[in-house]
Each structure stands twice: as C-alpha cells, then as structure tokens.
Scaffold this motif. Structure first.
Motif, PDB file in Angstrom:
ATOM      1  N   PRO A 141      -3.986   6.201  -7.793  1.00  0.00           N
ATOM      2  CA  PRO A 141      -4.751   5.068  -7.981  1.00  0.00           C
ATOM      3  C   PRO A 141      -5.042   4.381  -8.393  1.00  0.00           C
ATOM      4  O   PRO A 141      -5.752   3.340  -8.351  1.00  0.00           O
ATOM      5  CB  PRO A 141      -5.970   6.489  -7.742  1.00  0.00           C
TER       6      PRO A 141
ATOM      7  N   GLN B 129       0.157  -7.584  -5.526  1.00  0.00           N
ATOM      8  CA  GLN B 129      -0.807  -6.370  -4.843  1.00  0.00           C
ATOM      9  C   GLN B 129       0.173  -5.533  -5.129  1.00  0.00           C
ATOM     10  O   GLN B 129       0.495  -5.357  -4.089  1.00  0.00           O
ATOM     11  CB  GLN B 129      -1.777  -6.711  -4.525  1.00  0.00           C
ATOM     12  N   VAL B 130      -0.559  -4.115  -5.280  1.00  0.00           N
ATOM     13  CA  VAL B 130      -0.060  -2.793  -5.209  1.00  0.00           C
ATOM     14  C   VAL B 130      -1.625  -2.099  -5.246  1.00  0.00           C
ATOM     15  O   VAL B 130      -2.618  -2.275  -6.525  1.00  0.00           O
ATOM     16  CB  VAL B 130       0.727  -2.329  -6.587  1.00  0.00           C
ATOM     17  N   THR B 131      -1.474  -1.515  -4.224  1.00  0.00           N
ATOM     18  CA  THR B 131      -3.132  -0.254  -3.986  1.00  0.00           C
ATOM     19  C   THR B 131      -2.379   0.622  -3.609  1.00  0.00           C
ATOM     20  O   THR B 131      -0.974   1.315  -2.616  1.00  0.00           O
ATOM     21  CB  THR B 131      -3.662  -0.549  -2.468  1.00  0.00           C
ATOM     22  N   VAL B 132      -2.653   1.811  -4.584  1.00  0.00           N
ATOM     23  CA  VAL B 132      -2.240   3.176  -4.540  1.00  0.00           C
ATOM     24  C   VAL B 132      -3.576   4.007  -3.931  1.00  0.00           C
ATOM     25  O   VAL B 132      -4.748   3.696  -4.882  1.00  0.00           O
ATOM     26  CB  VAL B 132      -2.096   3.793  -5.335  1.00  0.00           C
ATOM     27  N   SER B 133      -3.796   4.569  -2.212  1.00  0.00           N
ATOM     28  CA  SER B 133      -4.198   5.210  -1.641  1.00  0.00           C
ATOM     29  C   SER B 133      -3.986   5.863  -0.840  1.00  0.00           C
ATOM     30  O   SER B 133      -3.039   5.679  -0.463  1.00  0.00           O
ATOM     31  CB  SER B 133      -5.473   4.112  -1.021  1.00  0.00           C
TER      32      SER B 133
ATOM     33  N   PRO C 287      -6.471  -4.601 -13.452  1.00  0.00           N
ATOM     34  CA  PRO C 287      -6.558  -3.863 -12.455  1.00  0.00           C
ATOM     35  C   PRO C 287      -7.920  -4.543 -12.163  1.00  0.00           C
ATOM     36  O   PRO C 287      -8.538  -4.797 -12.620  1.00  0.00           O
ATOM     37  CB  PRO C 287      -6.928  -2.299 -12.945  1.00  0.00           C
TER      38      PRO C 287
ATOM     39  N   ASP D  28      -3.047   3.159 -11.042  1.00  0.00           N
ATOM     40  CA  ASP D  28      -1.857   2.703 -10.879  1.00  0.00           C
ATOM     41  C   ASP D  28      -2.222   1.200 -10.359  1.00  0.00           C
ATOM     42  O   ASP D  28      -1.776  -0.050  -9.959  1.00  0.00           O
ATOM     43  CB  ASP D  28      -0.671   2.508 -10.248  1.00  0.00           C
ATOM     44  N   THR D  29      -2.942   1.095  -9.065  1.00  0.00           N
ATOM     45  CA  THR D  29      -4.021   0.370  -8.325  1.00  0.00           C
ATOM     46  C   THR D  29      -3.533  -1.317  -9.042  1.00  0.00           C
ATOM     47  O   THR D  29      -4.463  -1.472 -10.051  1.00  0.00           O
ATOM     48  CB  THR D  29      -4.878   0.405  -7.324  1.00  0.00           C
TER      49      THR D  29
ATOM     50  N   LEU E   5       0.772  -1.121  -0.054  1.00  0.00           N
ATOM     51  CA  LEU E   5      -0.193  -0.272   0.178  1.00  0.00           C
ATOM     52  C   LEU E   5       0.672   1.287   0.077  1.00  0.00           C
ATOM     53  O   LEU E   5       1.919   1.294   0.552  1.00  0.00           O
ATOM     54  CB  LEU E   5      -1.030   0.100   0.915  1.00  0.00           C
TER      55      LEU E   5
ATOM     56  N   ARG F 205      -0.679  -6.039 -15.476  1.00  0.00           N
ATOM     57  CA  ARG F 205      -1.142  -4.996 -14.559  1.00  0.00           C
ATOM     58  C   ARG F 205      -2.497  -5.509 -14.675  1.00  0.00           C
ATOM     59  O   ARG F 205      -3.118  -5.683 -15.797  1.00  0.00           O
ATOM     60  CB  ARG F 205      -0.760  -4.268 -14.524  1.00  0.00           C
TER      61      ARG F 205
END
Length: 125
Positions: free
Chosen positions: A88, A120-124, A40, A90-91, A11, A38
């Motif tokens: 975001p 998992q990549v989460t941009v938030s 999404p 890019d999540t 994250l 990736r």
C-alpha cells in the motif's frame, strides 16, 4: 527536446504486480540516463530507480530494492519499471525523467530536464 509519456498505472491488490512504461518521442532515449520517481499523496516526489547511461549502472531506492526492476528497450524508445510484491505504501503517481545533468545527482528530481505527466498507481485491497 525529449517528450516523455508514462502509462500502465492502475489499481492492484497488495502483493500484486504492475509494469509502468515510459515512451519517449522527439529524440532517442538510448543515450540518456532515465530515472523513475514517485509522489505519494501529500508527500514530496521521491527517487525510485535510475538507469545511468554513461556508467551502465542501475540504482534503486532502498524501499523498492528487490521488488522493482528497471529496464529499457531501445528499439521501442521505452523504459519500463516492473513492480512486484506491491505494498500500500507504493501508492503514488509515478513519473519518468530524463536529461540528467550530472550522474552523481541521480536521486534529485531537480537534476532532470525532462518529465512525463505521470501515471497513478494505487495498491489497495
């Protein structure tokens, strides 16, 4: 046979950075083209970047150009994806792939023979 394993996801806040890694076992990655894709949430898998071994060229999707950097460390049998200025959108789950049959097909996920399990990549915020 090549086994691939991604790591480094997590994250991160918008504008932040993250580096994901793809470690290979079974065979050396030094003579393989290696790509990053990736997926999404709720969408299809999409091309992110590729290192074409035979041509010595690197390509990026327009959506990540200027923000992401692909690199490889042959001594560690590892390919990296450095992700800066994350957004975001890019999540996603990020996958590495190898065993590209034809260089001209590098944007097609079906053109690769070997895949990792994803990270998992989460941009938030």
């Amino acid at each position: 046979q090549v086994q691939l394993a991604e790591s480094g996801g997590g994250l991160v806040q918008p504008g932040g950075s993250l580096r994901v890694s793809c470690v290979a076992s079974g065979r050396t990655l030094s003579t393989y083209s290696v790509g990053w894709f990736r997926q999404p949430p709720g969408k299809e898998r999409e091309f992110v970047s590729v290192f074409l071994w035979s041509a010595g060229r690197i390509y990026y999707a327009d959506s990540v150009k200027g923000r992401f950097t692909i690199s490889r460390d042959n001594a560690k049998n590892t390919v990296y994806l450095q992700m800066d200025s994350l957004k975001p959108e890019d999540t996603a789950v990020y996958y590495c792939a190898a065993g590209l049959r034809y260089d001209s097909d590098f944007e097609r996920s079906s053109a690769y023979n070997y895949w990792g399990q994803g990270t998992q990549v989460t941009v938030s915020s």
